[in-house]
Scaffold this active site. Structure first.
Site, PDB file in Angstrom:
ATOM      1  CG  HIS A  58      -6.120  -3.344  -6.018  1.00 42.48           C
ATOM      2  ND1 HIS A  58      -6.814  -2.740  -5.009  1.00 42.48           N
ATOM      3  CD2 HIS A  58      -6.620  -4.611  -6.120  1.00 42.48           C
ATOM      4  CE1 HIS A  58      -7.701  -3.610  -4.507  1.00 42.48           C
ATOM      5  NE2 HIS A  58      -7.605  -4.737  -5.166  1.00 42.48           N
ATOM      6  CD  GLU A  70      -3.252  -0.518   0.358  1.00 41.38           C
ATOM      7  OE1 GLU A  70      -3.204   0.607  -0.201  1.00 41.38           O
ATOM      8  OE2 GLU A  70      -4.222  -1.294   0.261  1.00 41.38           O
TER       9      GLU A  70
HETATM   10 ZN   LIG Z   1      -5.955  -1.321  -3.741  1.00 37.77          ZN
END
Ligand SMILES: [Zn+2]
Length: 283
Positions: free
Chosen positions: A142, A100
């Site tokens: 993602h 992240e």
């Molecule tokens: Zn994500």
């Protein structure tokens, strides 16, 4: 879970998240999935990734100032990808390491990623690649593995910069030129060919000859990653040519793709002559 020691010396600190379970299938991860947090403040994002009620996590968080926090040991299965698919595999969490990257995202103005944060992402990926075998094309966004749900880390993420440090597969986008485009609701062989090429690269779409919403979303994800100048879900000449170059690069390497190499045609099948009676069997 008791505190664990970081997998790498590039980690500044460990903050233990309870949100993980055991990997299934592969013994070691063979993908890296990059995200943005999509929250205004990095500390809130880290708190959420460690909140048992949120049921989400990642292995690493890279803060704007470049510091790296580890939340889940690499051997464990973090919960970052959600419903997703790549190369025909739908359990992306089991086969990947999730990173992240703190950025408020499209909902909050989507600022540029600071250079020192990107440098830290590169350092972290390098470190991960010393412990895990990950093919360049399996370092993905993602949005690549969940095109209809996600747009992170987004079109501002500098994939080219990463590729210059040998992280991920990337080719220079083909120039924009006039020519036929494919768009929503188009049908026919050209759509089928596009769907085959996207599927071959890893995107999860049906090869049904109809430019449906799923196809458009995969094209947008492709553009965010590989042709970020125009993310509109319309397959123009540049998008199609960039995808072709990328498939060449995956097979032959980026230098060959840049030199305009074509993929070798599959070898023709030569029927074997029938074996003569009493001939010894080939070893
Ligand atoms: Zn994500």
């Amino acid at each position: 879970m008791p505190p664990f020691s970081a997998d790498s010396s590039v980690v500044e600190r460990v903050e233990t998240s309870p949100n993980f379970d055991e990997r299934t299938g592969l013994a070691r991860p063979d993908m890296i999935v990059l995200h943005y947090t999509g929250m205004q403040f990095s500390q809130d994002a880290i708190m959420r990734l460690c909140d048992p009620k949120a049921r989400v996590s990642s292995h690493y968080v890279v803060v704007e100032n470049g510091s790296i926090v580890q939340l889940v040991p690499e051997v464990k299965r973090a919960w970052h990808a959600g419903v997703s698919s790549w190369g025909g595999d739908a359990d992306i969490n089991s086969r990947s390491i999730g990173i992240e990257i703190c950025n408020p995202g499209h909902e909050f103005g989507y600022p540029d990623f600071p250079a020192r944060q990107i440098a830290a992402v590169i350092t972290l990926c390098r470190s991960i690649l010393t412990r895990n075998i990950v093919r360049p094309e399996n370092i993905v966004a993602h949005s690549d593995v969940a095109p209809s749900r996600k747009q992170d880390p987004g079109e501002k993420f500098p994939w080219k910069r990463l590729a210059q440090s040998n992280i991920g597969l990337w080719v220079e986008p083909a120039p924009a030129t006039n020519g036929p485009v494919l768009k929503l609701d188009d049908t026919g062989d050209k759509v089928t060919d596009l769907q085959k090429a996207l599927t071959e690269y890893g995107y999860a779409i049906d090869t049904n000859g109809t430019y449906d919403a799923t196809t458009r979303d995969a094209v947008m994800a492709f553009q965010r990653h590989f042709r970020p100048a125009k993310v509109d879900g319309i397959t123009d000449v540049s998008t199609r040519e960039t995808l072709r170059k990328l498939l060449v690069a995956r097979e032959l390497g980026p230098l060959q793709a840049a030199a305009g190499a074509k993929r070798p045609a599959p070898a023709p099948r030569v029927p074997k002559p029938p074996a003569g009676k009493g001939e010894p069997a080939a070893s």
